[in-house]
Write an enzyme that holds these catalytic residues in place. Sequence first.
Site, mmCIF file in Angstrom:
data_model
loop_
_atom_site.group_PDB
_atom_site.id
_atom_site.type_symbol
_atom_site.label_atom_id
_atom_site.label_comp_id
_atom_site.label_asym_id
_atom_site.label_seq_id
_atom_site.Cartn_x
_atom_site.Cartn_y
_atom_site.Cartn_z
ATOM 1 N N THR A 26 45.194 15.315 27.552
ATOM 2 C CA THR A 26 46.387 15.623 28.351
ATOM 3 C C THR A 26 46.492 17.115 28.661
ATOM 4 O O THR A 26 46.978 17.485 29.728
ATOM 5 C CB THR A 26 47.683 15.168 27.643
ATOM 6 N N HIS A 117 35.400 2.727 24.572
ATOM 7 C CA HIS A 117 35.994 2.026 25.721
ATOM 8 C C HIS A 117 35.192 2.288 26.990
ATOM 9 O O HIS A 117 35.714 2.201 28.113
ATOM 10 C CB HIS A 117 37.464 2.444 25.898
ATOM 11 N N CYS A 125 27.646 -3.544 39.013
ATOM 12 C CA CYS A 125 28.125 -4.700 39.781
ATOM 13 C C CYS A 125 28.669 -5.729 38.802
ATOM 14 O O CYS A 125 28.011 -6.035 37.799
ATOM 15 C CB CYS A 125 26.979 -5.299 40.585
HETATM 16 N N1 APR Z 1 47.857 16.589 21.642
HETATM 17 C C1 APR Z 1 48.020 15.644 20.664
HETATM 18 N N2 APR Z 1 48.556 14.400 20.891
HETATM 19 C C2 APR Z 1 48.935 14.132 22.148
HETATM 20 C C3 APR Z 1 48.831 15.073 23.223
HETATM 21 C C4 APR Z 1 48.262 16.357 22.921
HETATM 22 N N3 APR Z 1 48.109 17.294 23.841
HETATM 23 N N4 APR Z 1 49.298 14.484 24.365
HETATM 24 C C5 APR Z 1 49.691 13.222 24.015
HETATM 25 N N5 APR Z 1 49.476 13.022 22.685
HETATM 26 C C6 APR Z 1 49.676 11.783 21.909
HETATM 27 C C7 APR Z 1 50.881 10.955 22.335
HETATM 28 O O1 APR Z 1 52.030 11.329 21.564
HETATM 29 C C8 APR Z 1 50.423 9.529 22.020
HETATM 30 O O2 APR Z 1 50.811 9.160 20.693
HETATM 31 O O3 APR Z 1 48.539 10.972 22.177
HETATM 32 C C9 APR Z 1 48.896 9.595 22.062
HETATM 33 C C10 APR Z 1 48.260 8.856 23.248
HETATM 34 O O4 APR Z 1 48.465 7.481 23.031
HETATM 35 P P1 APR Z 1 48.169 6.430 24.217
HETATM 36 O O5 APR Z 1 48.765 6.909 25.470
HETATM 37 O O6 APR Z 1 48.569 5.097 23.684
HETATM 38 O O7 APR Z 1 46.593 6.539 24.417
HETATM 39 P P2 APR Z 1 45.438 5.907 23.495
HETATM 40 O O8 APR Z 1 45.891 5.732 22.090
HETATM 41 O O9 APR Z 1 44.205 6.663 23.741
HETATM 42 O O10 APR Z 1 45.290 4.444 24.182
HETATM 43 C C11 APR Z 1 44.300 3.582 23.690
HETATM 44 O O11 APR Z 1 44.758 2.042 25.464
HETATM 45 O O12 APR Z 1 45.321 1.753 27.600
HETATM 46 C C12 APR Z 1 44.290 1.662 26.745
HETATM 47 O O13 APR Z 1 41.982 1.807 27.178
HETATM 48 C C13 APR Z 1 43.135 2.581 27.116
HETATM 49 O O14 APR Z 1 41.739 3.887 25.625
HETATM 50 C C14 APR Z 1 43.067 3.547 25.928
HETATM 51 C C15 APR Z 1 43.725 2.768 24.822
#
Ligand code: APR
Length: 241
Positions: A26, A117, A125
């Site tokens: 992010t 993932h 394809c």
């Molecule tokens: N530093 C630390 N933590 C962060 C930061 C940052 N800069 N920005 C966001 N976060 C935290 C958020 O608070 C959240 O708890 O990272 C976490 C991201 O969680 P998700 O959005 O659920 O992402 P993720 O866990 O990677 O999702 C898993 O879900 O949708 C599917 O395939 C997709 O690989 C993904 C999987």
Amino acid sequence: MTASTLAQWMLQSNSTLILTGAGMSTESGIPDFRSRKGWWKNTDPRTVATVESLQQNYELFREFYQMRIQSLMDFEPHRGHEILANWEARGHLSLIATQNVDRFHQQAGNHAVAELHGNIVTIRCQSCGKPLPLGHFVDNAVCTYCKGKLRPNVVLFGETLPQEAWNRSLKEIQGADLVIVIGTSLEVYPVNQLPAMCKGRLVYINLDVAGNSRNFDLVIQGTAGEVLAEVDKYLQEPIVE
Ligand code: APR
């Protein structure tokens, strides 16, 4: 003291694995999935990230991934990614098991990366499985071999994880002295089962730590970039007790 404690644990560890999620990227400008500005806040994943959506609503599916691929081109790895690449080069980590599909760990210089993932920058394809250039998908082309639908090599909901990446991560996590989980909500199965398989020390670095912190030996609330920079400082000049 938490950053220095983690640095000490890393220096004592003979095998450290890093498990990352969307929160790791992010700070590069790529949204995560479930936070306030996450992808799934405005888009129902069932309409764009499942095999059914690929088969039944291909235009929407393709548009969504084209948009994500395009946005990826505008961003690059941040200092947190670079620090992890430097740690690998200095022998401080044995593997990065990632849920991310952006290949920013590799772009930053990591070689030991398991893509749990898949990734969004290589294409195949859906029908014949043959690989095709990214540009063909971006240009709405069909498969040049069988006219089938093109798709990125991401793991869609309902699909199985790449076996090699999963087995490698499982083996490494079971043998690790230290596992550091960074930037993931740990909501998605089966990756969210991996931390519990660690017999060593377990650390969580995340912006939002609610709901997950009880399973960890050490929890550091903060952004990946800042926390990794803090820990790296202590790794550079270890504290002499
Ligand atoms: N530093 C630390 N933590 C962060 C930061 C940052 N800069 N920005 C966001 N976060 C935290 C958020 O608070 C959240 O708890 O990272 C976490 C991201 O969680 P998700 O959005 O659920 O992402 P993720 O866990 O990677 O999702 C898993 O879900 O949708 C599917 O395939 C997709 O690989 C993904 C999987």
